[in-house]
Design a protein around this motif. Structure first.
Motif, PDB file in Angstrom:
ATOM      1  N   GLU A  57       1.061  -1.534  -0.333  1.00 11.75           N
ATOM      2  CA  GLU A  57      -0.240   0.290  -0.058  1.00 11.75           C
ATOM      3  C   GLU A  57       1.313   0.902   0.125  1.00 11.75           C
TER       4      GLU A  57
ATOM      5  N   THR B 212      -6.235   3.193  -5.730  1.00 14.50           N
ATOM      6  CA  THR B 212      -7.314   3.505  -5.372  1.00 14.50           C
ATOM      7  C   THR B 212      -8.494   5.146  -4.991  1.00 14.50           C
ATOM      8  N   SER B 213      -7.023   6.354  -5.316  1.00  7.36           N
ATOM      9  CA  SER B 213      -7.155   7.351  -5.088  1.00  7.36           C
ATOM     10  C   SER B 213      -6.198   8.446  -5.378  1.00  7.36           C
TER      11      SER B 213
ATOM     12  N   GLU C 194      -2.603   0.708  -4.174  1.00  8.93           N
ATOM     13  CA  GLU C 194      -1.999  -0.289  -4.115  1.00  8.93           C
ATOM     14  C   GLU C 194      -1.838  -1.768  -5.172  1.00  8.93           C
TER      15      GLU C 194
ATOM     16  N   GLU D  94      -4.352  -1.494  -8.303  1.00 10.10           N
ATOM     17  CA  GLU D  94      -5.240   0.211  -9.052  1.00 10.10           C
ATOM     18  C   GLU D  94      -4.474   1.172  -7.902  1.00 10.10           C
TER      19      GLU D  94
END
Length: 333
Positions: free
Chosen positions: A158, A208-209, A174, A206
């Motif tokens: 992460e 994620t934000s 991630e 991914e």
């Protein structure tokens, strides 16, 4: 220092150091330089490590940890702080035909603070925080002339990367990878062995934000690779070897999603590198002398490289192919 008492063992250590201010070819008085030295660029480094565990006739279990700090008087010099912890255990002859079982769990937390350049004249404080979780289950088996290794390893990462200042940004990504592997070392004859191996890896990535644009779709990749090799020891003091291996290298979350500000641009369309390597070698040993010579060739497709796309602008791209040829000679006495 370290010690042992009736199967219990421990080890601990500490290291500290200091680096003087960085010297530069530029000579001026400004917020960055004092004479030809970078202002406040002296660095202090500290490292702590320790472990303890228990050992018996057929195995061991241990817990270890370490901490590393690199601090300076200014964010112009990258500051790092890392903490790592690992639980490790290995047991022999647990089951019939199983010669060894190894289990390992790990966690690493790393923080980095530096200055991110946003153009010819702009730079702002930036940070990168990374948490990594890992697990490994490995087994070794002996069936007659076959020595088999099999296992599974997994990693979850992460990452949070951002910049403060007048143009703040923050991205979070991630990555999870799980690999299964199997290898057979087969003693065909006393002087001839054959090794066959295979690995399947699955990778999920991914973003994620993101505060600077749309979030790309998650990436899910899977790939099987294999290798084969042979060693011949039928000549006195000489062993001959040959091997072929496939390679598979996934782009990192930095290359796909994060990059490094406006200068080093990430590319979510990157595909994995694929490679093939062949090696031929020979080792001669006699009277304490060891000579090892090898030649190799490698062919990589979709090689990932950093390309300049403008003034102070770079982007990660796939190259159609890259070939490497080489030779190595090593001598020991």
């Amino acid at each position: 220092f370290h010690g042992q008492y009736q199967g219990l063992f421990y080890r601990a250590g500490y290291m500290a150091g200091n680096a003087e201010q960085l010297k530069s070819k530029d000579v001026n008085a400004s917020a960055t330089y004092v004479g030809n030295y970078v202002r406040d660029s002296n660095r202090d480094k500290q490292s702590y490590m320790g472990s303890f565990g228990y050992k018996w006739d057929k195995g061991h279990i241990s817990l270890s940890g370490d901490r590393y700090e690199n601090t300076s008087g200014t964010v112009r010099i990258t500051e790092r702080e890392r903490h790592s912890y690992k639980l490790d255990s290995s047991i022999t002859d647990l089951l019939p035909y199983m010669s060894r079982l190894t289990v390992s769990l790990g966690y690493t937390d790393e923080n980095k603070n530096t200055m991110e350049t946003t153009g010819p004249t702009g730079s702002f404080p930036s940070f990168t925080d990374t948490d990594t979780y890992s697990a490994l289950l490995a087994t070794e088996w002996l069936f007659g002339s076959h020595y088999i290794s099999a296992g599974i390893d997994a990693t979850h990462n992460e990452t949070s990367d951002g910049r403060t200042g007048t143009t703040p940004r923050k991205l979070e990504a991630e990555m999870t990878s799980i690999s299964l592997y199997l290898q057979d070392e087969w003693a065909l004859l006393d002087e001839l062995s054959l090794t066959l191996g295979g690995r399947y890896g699955k990778f999920d990535k991914e973003l994620t934000s993101s505060t600077i644009g749309a979030t790309p779709s998650p990436r899910d990749e899977g790939r099987f690779t294999f290798s084969v090799g042979t060693v011949y020891k039928g000549i006195d003091n000489l062993s001959l070897r040959a091997s072929y291996a496939q390679g598979y290298n996934m782009p990192t979350v930095y290359q796909m999603f994060i990059g490094a500000g406006t200068i080093f641009k990430a590319n979510p369309d990157l595909v994995p590198e694929k490679s093939h390597q062949v090696e031929l070698g020979a080792m001669y040993t006699k009277n304490g002398l060891s000579l090892d010579f090898a030649v190799y060739a490698s062919d990589a497709k979709d090689y990932i490289s950093l390309y300049q796309t403008g003034v102070m602008a770079y982007e990660y791209l796939n190259v159609s192919s890259a070939r490497t040829y080489g030779a190595e000679l090593q001598a020991e006495y």
